[in-house]
Enzyme design. Structure first.
Site, short mmCIF file in Angstrom:
data_model
loop_
_atom_site.label_atom_id
_atom_site.label_comp_id
_atom_site.label_asym_id
_atom_site.label_seq_id
_atom_site.Cartn_x
_atom_site.Cartn_y
_atom_site.Cartn_z
N CYS A 15 -5.94 -4.94 1.69
CA CYS A 15 -5.21 -3.94 2.13
C CYS A 15 -3.37 -4.56 1.18
O CYS A 15 -3.27 -5.31 2.62
CB CYS A 15 -5.03 -3.10 3.29
SG CYS A 15 -4.21 -1.93 3.51
N ASP A 17 1.23 1.36 -6.86
CA ASP A 17 0.42 1.07 -5.42
C ASP A 17 0.69 3.19 -4.53
O ASP A 17 1.12 3.65 -5.64
CB ASP A 17 1.01 0.40 -4.37
CG ASP A 17 0.06 1.08 -2.98
OD1 ASP A 17 -0.64 0.34 -2.73
OD2 ASP A 17 0.51 0.71 -2.02
N SER A 18 -0.31 3.61 -4.46
CA SER A 18 -0.02 4.63 -3.28
C SER A 18 0.97 4.77 -2.45
O SER A 18 1.15 6.11 -2.33
CB SER A 18 -1.04 4.77 -2.67
OG SER A 18 -1.15 3.80 -1.68
N HIS A 36 -1.33 -3.25 3.36
CA HIS A 36 -0.56 -3.84 4.40
C HIS A 36 -0.36 -4.61 5.07
O HIS A 36 0.12 -4.56 6.06
CB HIS A 36 0.01 -1.90 5.30
CG HIS A 36 0.60 -1.32 4.23
ND1 HIS A 36 0.03 -0.85 3.20
CD2 HIS A 36 1.60 0.26 4.95
CE1 HIS A 36 0.66 0.66 2.70
NE2 HIS A 36 1.50 1.09 3.73
N GLY A 91 -6.15 5.56 0.97
CA GLY A 91 -7.40 5.24 1.03
C GLY A 91 -8.81 4.96 2.51
O GLY A 91 -9.65 4.75 2.35
N GLU A 129 3.16 0.98 8.89
CA GLU A 129 4.78 1.98 8.46
C GLU A 129 5.51 2.84 9.50
O GLU A 129 6.73 3.36 9.09
CB GLU A 129 4.03 3.27 8.15
CG GLU A 129 2.78 2.63 6.62
CD GLU A 129 3.20 4.01 5.31
OE1 GLU A 129 3.24 4.60 5.38
OE2 GLU A 129 3.01 3.44 4.36
N CYS A 168 -2.26 -1.74 -5.64
CA CYS A 168 -3.20 -1.14 -3.76
C CYS A 168 -4.77 -1.35 -3.81
O CYS A 168 -5.93 -1.19 -5.35
CB CYS A 168 -3.12 0.88 -5.11
SG CYS A 168 -3.99 1.15 -4.00
N1 DGL Z 1 -2.56 0.98 -1.02
C1 DGL Z 1 -3.60 0.81 0.42
C2 DGL Z 1 -4.04 -0.31 -0.48
O1 DGL Z 1 -3.81 -1.39 -0.15
C3 DGL Z 1 -3.24 1.34 1.15
C4 DGL Z 1 -2.17 2.65 1.85
C5 DGL Z 1 -3.53 3.82 1.68
O2 DGL Z 1 -3.98 3.52 2.29
O3 DGL Z 1 -2.98 5.01 0.28
O4 DGL Z 1 -5.65 0.26 -0.12
#
Ligand code: DGL
Length: 261
Positions: free
Chosen positions: A184, A10-11, A186, A43, A152, A73
């Site tokens: 997403c 993931d990011s 989060h 994102g 976050e 992600c």
């Molecule tokens: N992990 C990213 C997503 O699911 C969210 C966080 C980001 O913008 O990197 O799109």
């Protein structure tokens, strides 16, 4: 080959929502998680950058000899999955299809909302996939860029959260959607206040479906780990581990002992 780990990237920390479900469904699998904390967020980045970062993340996981990759992600899944599947030989899955399938199963009025990062929504990945599976479903996409920083910051409920939810999601009430996909990593942490705001709307958290998809792909490729012992979990990040450790507690509801840089 079966003893090798599943690679999840993931990011940043958000993909732990997906890891949590894979771990629940496949407790004996070894998992290597990579969070690209040095380059988060994805994102708001362009397609070429997301492809470059995602490719590098998989090359890193391949050095760790993973047997498959789960792109946890949503932004990477939206913008890079096709490319990644073309250039790598091991099984690679993203998170878009699982959420779409679930949404199409539960929506009765065929009016579906999708929320995600700006890049995810602008890519139309969810919108196009839904349309390709069911032409009659009307899709409403809305990017919610303030949700990631809220989560976050550990802000999962309260006045600011509710105000932000109404800012982004009031249109879904007018649009009469009966189902909303949390597109997403989060957003599952905001599921309760979103659900309270959008009363009687199905809220789709695709992490569970992704875990089921992961199991299916491993089974198809005869890669399921048959050992009857709890799998090992290894966590890597590309920058500074302290904040990751704190956030990981929020996402996983447990602490992680070792995080490697
Ligand atoms: N992990 C990213 C997503 O699911 C969210 C966080 C980001 O913008 O990197 O799109």
């Amino acid at each position: 080959m079966k003893d090798r780990a599943i690679g999840v990237f993931d990011s940043g920390v958000g993909g732990l929502t997906v890891l949590k479900e894979i771990e629940k469904l496949l407790p004996n699998e070894n998992i290597i998680y990579f969070g690209d904390t040095a380059r988060v967020p994805y994102g708001n980045k362009s397609k070429s950058t997301i492809i470059k970062f995602s490719t590098e993340n998989i090359l890193f996981l391949l050095k760790e000899k993973v047997k498959m990759v789960v792109v946890a992600c949503n932004t990477s899944s939206s913008l890079a999955l096709g490319y990644l599947k073309d250039i790598f030989k091991i099984p690679i899955i993203g998170v878009i299809e699982a959420g779409v399938n679930k949404a199409l199963t539960v929506s009765l009025n065929r009016r579906v909302g999708v929320i995600g990062t700006k890049s995810t929504i602008d890519s139309k990945s969810y919108q196009n996939l839904i349309k390709s599976k069911d032409k009659k479903t009307v899709v409403f996409g809305k990017s919610c860029p303030l949700f990631v920083p809220l989560v976050e910051e550990g802000l999962l409920k309260g006045a600011l959260v509710n105000k932000t939810i109404s800012l982004y999601l009031s249109r879904f009430i007018k649009d009469k959607v009966d189902t909303v996909i949390l597109g997403c990593t989060h957003y599952p942490l905001l599921k309760n206040p979103i659900s309270d705001y959008l009363k009687n709307v199905n809220i789709i958290d695709s992490a569970k479906e992704v875990a089921i998809h992961t199991k299916g792909v491993l089974a198809e490729n005869d890669l399921l780990n048959c050992k009857n012992i709890r799998g090992e979990k290894v966590f890597y990040v590309s920058d500074e581990t302290k904040n990751f450790a704190n956030l990981a507690k929020l996402f996983l509801k447990r602490s992680i002992k070792t995080i490697k840089l």
